[in-house]
Scaffold this motif. Structure first.
Motif, short mmCIF file in Angstrom:
data_model
loop_
_atom_site.label_atom_id
_atom_site.label_comp_id
_atom_site.label_asym_id
_atom_site.label_seq_id
_atom_site.Cartn_x
_atom_site.Cartn_y
_atom_site.Cartn_z
N MET A 167 0.85 -1.17 0.00
CA MET A 167 0.00 0.00 0.00
C MET A 167 0.89 1.23 0.00
SD MET A 167 -3.13 -1.01 2.56
CE MET A 167 -2.13 -1.15 4.02
N LYS A 168 0.46 2.22 -0.76
CA LYS A 168 1.30 3.39 -0.96
C LYS A 168 0.45 4.64 -1.09
CE LYS A 168 5.09 4.77 -3.99
NZ LYS A 168 5.91 4.39 -5.15
N PHE A 169 1.00 5.76 -0.62
CA PHE A 169 0.36 7.04 -0.86
C PHE A 169 1.44 8.11 -1.02
CE2 PHE A 169 0.77 6.88 3.72
CZ PHE A 169 0.99 8.18 4.14
N ILE A 170 1.04 9.23 -1.64
CA ILE A 170 1.98 10.30 -1.96
C ILE A 170 1.51 11.60 -1.32
CG2 ILE A 170 3.03 11.66 -3.81
CD1 ILE A 170 2.68 9.16 -5.60
N ILE A 171 2.43 12.24 -0.64
CA ILE A 171 2.17 13.54 -0.03
C ILE A 171 2.82 14.59 -0.93
CG2 ILE A 171 2.52 14.98 2.02
CD1 ILE A 171 3.13 12.21 3.48
N PRO A 172 2.04 15.48 -1.53
CA PRO A 172 2.64 16.49 -2.39
C PRO A 172 3.43 17.52 -1.59
CG PRO A 172 0.28 16.86 -2.18
CD PRO A 172 0.59 15.59 -1.44
N GLY A 173 4.50 18.05 -2.18
CA GLY A 173 5.30 19.07 -1.52
C GLY A 173 6.20 18.48 -0.46
N ARG A 174 6.39 19.23 0.61
CA ARG A 174 7.24 18.76 1.69
C ARG A 174 6.60 19.11 3.03
NH1 ARG A 174 12.59 22.45 2.47
NH2 ARG A 174 11.55 24.07 3.65
N LEU A 175 7.05 18.45 4.07
CA LEU A 175 6.59 18.72 5.43
C LEU A 175 7.67 19.49 6.18
CD1 LEU A 175 5.14 15.19 6.23
CD2 LEU A 175 3.86 17.23 5.57
N ASP A 176 7.29 20.09 7.29
CA ASP A 176 8.27 20.78 8.12
C ASP A 176 9.32 19.79 8.60
OD1 ASP A 176 6.90 23.15 7.87
OD2 ASP A 176 6.03 23.09 9.89
N GLY A 177 10.54 20.25 8.66
CA GLY A 177 11.63 19.45 9.21
C GLY A 177 11.82 19.78 10.69
N LEU A 178 12.83 19.17 11.27
CA LEU A 178 13.10 19.38 12.69
C LEU A 178 13.40 20.85 13.00
CD1 LEU A 178 13.51 18.30 15.53
CD2 LEU A 178 15.85 17.69 14.89
N ASN A 179 14.13 21.52 12.14
CA ASN A 179 14.47 22.92 12.39
C ASN A 179 13.21 23.79 12.44
OD1 ASN A 179 17.15 22.19 12.39
ND2 ASN A 179 17.58 22.98 10.35
N GLU A 180 12.29 23.59 11.50
CA GLU A 180 11.05 24.38 11.48
C GLU A 180 10.19 24.07 12.71
OE1 GLU A 180 12.26 23.87 7.14
OE2 GLU A 180 11.98 22.46 8.79
N TYR A 181 10.13 22.78 13.06
CA TYR A 181 9.33 22.39 14.21
C TYR A 181 9.92 22.96 15.51
CZ TYR A 181 6.87 19.50 17.59
OH TYR A 181 6.11 19.07 18.65
N THR A 182 11.23 22.91 15.66
CA THR A 182 11.89 23.45 16.84
C THR A 182 11.63 24.96 16.95
OG1 THR A 182 13.58 21.75 16.75
CG2 THR A 182 14.11 23.72 18.02
N LYS A 183 11.74 25.64 15.82
CA LYS A 183 11.48 27.10 15.81
C LYS A 183 10.04 27.39 16.23
CE LYS A 183 11.82 31.15 12.83
NZ LYS A 183 12.12 31.65 11.48
N ALA A 184 9.10 26.59 15.75
CA ALA A 184 7.69 26.78 16.12
C ALA A 184 7.49 26.55 17.62
CB ALA A 184 6.80 25.84 15.31
N CYS A 185 8.14 25.53 18.16
CA CYS A 185 8.04 25.22 19.60
C CYS A 185 8.58 26.36 20.45
CB CYS A 185 8.77 23.94 19.94
SG CYS A 185 7.96 22.45 19.34
N ARG A 186 9.65 26.97 19.99
CA ARG A 186 10.28 28.05 20.75
C ARG A 186 9.56 29.39 20.57
NH1 ARG A 186 16.54 26.46 19.39
NH2 ARG A 186 16.62 24.70 20.82
N GLY A 187 8.77 29.49 19.52
CA GLY A 187 8.09 30.75 19.23
C GLY A 187 7.07 31.14 20.26
N ASN A 188 6.22 30.20 20.66
CA ASN A 188 5.24 30.45 21.72
C ASN A 188 4.75 29.10 22.25
OD1 ASN A 188 2.67 29.57 20.46
ND2 ASN A 188 2.99 31.31 19.09
N ALA A 189 3.95 29.15 23.28
CA ALA A 189 3.53 27.93 23.97
C ALA A 189 2.72 26.98 23.08
CB ALA A 189 2.72 28.29 25.21
N TYR A 190 2.07 27.51 22.06
CA TYR A 190 1.20 26.68 21.22
C TYR A 190 1.76 26.45 19.82
CZ TYR A 190 -1.87 28.11 24.99
OH TYR A 190 -2.39 28.36 26.23
N GLY A 191 2.92 27.00 19.54
CA GLY A 191 3.50 26.91 18.20
C GLY A 191 3.78 25.50 17.75
#
Length: 132
Positions: A1-25
């Protein structure tokens, strides 16, 4: 079984930045990325290419097609967390524990014209549901 996600997802750097941005980021980033994955899952289910897994454990084989070579591989493949959680949330997997997923294989390529993530769920030949 296979599926394709178009584009790209956030990486660790983007996620870490969001976490540090505010309590809900971090939570907002996780929800946003999982929504993208769930839409791809729902499309694959609608087309008959994906259904709930019945035999565990499975392997996840993920091919990451980036638009360029700027992001580090470990930064890119961090997004498998969003993929696994979305598979559980969508009812394709019962859970994302080691009893359910026992291998993850990542390959990273460049496709500047069509960045995407191809996710394959492959049955493990050794175990069946409830064993191990």
């Amino acid at each position: 079984m296979k599926f394709i996600i178009p584009g790209r997802l956030d990486g660790l750097n983007e996620y870490t930045k969001a976490c540090r941005g505010n309590a809900y980021g971090g939570n907002a980033a996780k929800k946003r990325n999982q929504k993208i994955v769930k839409e791809a899952i729902q499309q694959a289910v609608k087309e008959g290419r994906l259904a709930p897994v019945e035999i565990y454990p499975i392997q996840l084989r993920i091919q990451w097609f980036e638009k360029n070579r700027r992001r580090d591989i470990d930064n890119i493949v961090f997004a498998k967390k969003f993929i696994q959680d979305a598979l559980v949330e969508a009812g394709i997997l019962e859970d994302d524990t080691q009893r359910h997923i026992n291998q993850c294989h990542d390959l990273v390529f460049v496709d500047k014209d069509n960045p995407r993530i191809e996710v394959e769920l492959a049955e493990e030949s050794r175990g069946k549901k409830g064993e191990q």
